[in-house]
Write an enzyme that holds these catalytic residues in place. Sequence first.
Site: not given
Ligand code: NAP
Length: 260
Positions: A13, A37, A63-64, A90, A143, A157, A161, A190
């Site tokens: 988050a 994380s 780290d999840v 998330n 996703s 990936y 999902k 997104i």
């Molecule tokens: P993002 O901006 O890269 O955010 C990812 C978040 O996950 C960050 O807060 C990151 O924090 C955290 N994270 C990464 N690895 C982690 C771990 N091992 N343990 C705990 N936290 C972790 O990406 P987002 O687009 O918001 O993605 C959020 C979710 O939406 C993901 O599951 C992604 O697959 C899904 N999604 C995104 C899209 C899109 O187009 N953006 C489309 C479909 C699905 P840290 O930096 O602290 O690690």
Amino acid sequence: MRLKDKVCLVTGASRGIGRAIALTFGREGADVAVNYSKSREKAEEVVNEIIKFGRRAIAVKADVSNKEEVDKMVETVIKEFGKIDVLVNNAGITWRNPDILGATKEEWEKVLGVNLLGTYYCIQAVAPYMIKRRYGKIINIASLAGIGVSIGEEVAYAPSKAAVINLTKRLAYKLGPYNINVNAIAPGLIRTEILSVGRSKEEVEKLLEEVAKLTALRRTGEPQDIANVALFLASDESNFITGQLIVADGGRFNFLSHSL
Ligand code: NAP
């Protein structure tokens, strides 16, 4: 207020979709545990925003993909807030790789570790507390890639999902008798930092522009578009909905090309 006095744990988050979900929940009256994380400062900024809404919030590092860290995180949240009403899985990563036959063991382990095992570990740690109280909402961020219709340049990936969607349905069935709803959201494209993995700024802009044209609404999604769906699934308005995948993609009908 649609989440008054609920306690919510949102993983990943610190930015992007998770940040929008945490802020939306706080604005709607929830106390929020903001997981991260690596990005501590960003997570703390989210916490401070939520405190400004008059709610309680904490940043929790884990780290999840690491079960011990997840268990500790959940213990911390329970100690601080006494319960967890809503869990949003998330946190997620991608690994850009256009070579469908070239994925390494490292790619598979990292991506499945965070996206699939991370989701499972969090549910495994949180669900017993929900079972005891006969109340819970679990929301998994899947996703469009997981449905197998949007073919991106990655290998591990999309299967990660797809597995999250399957897990959502199985868990919904098993946890339903305890009044726990388990649902998933499939976002389309997104605008977040995840799109920059393996892409230049120009490539990200081009991708956003191209995909916007593929949607019925002719626009890119914003994190708030997904946070609004998560709010519905976290609230009691969705009490009779479980085991479902809600697609929020602006209406993508023609997934692979313009010309079919
Ligand atoms: P993002 O901006 O890269 O955010 C990812 C978040 O996950 C960050 O807060 C990151 O924090 C955290 N994270 C990464 N690895 C982690 C771990 N091992 N343990 C705990 N936290 C972790 O990406 P987002 O687009 O918001 O993605 C959020 C979710 O939406 C993901 O599951 C992604 O697959 C899904 N999604 C995104 C899209 C899109 O187009 N953006 C489309 C479909 C699905 P840290 O930096 O602290 O690690």
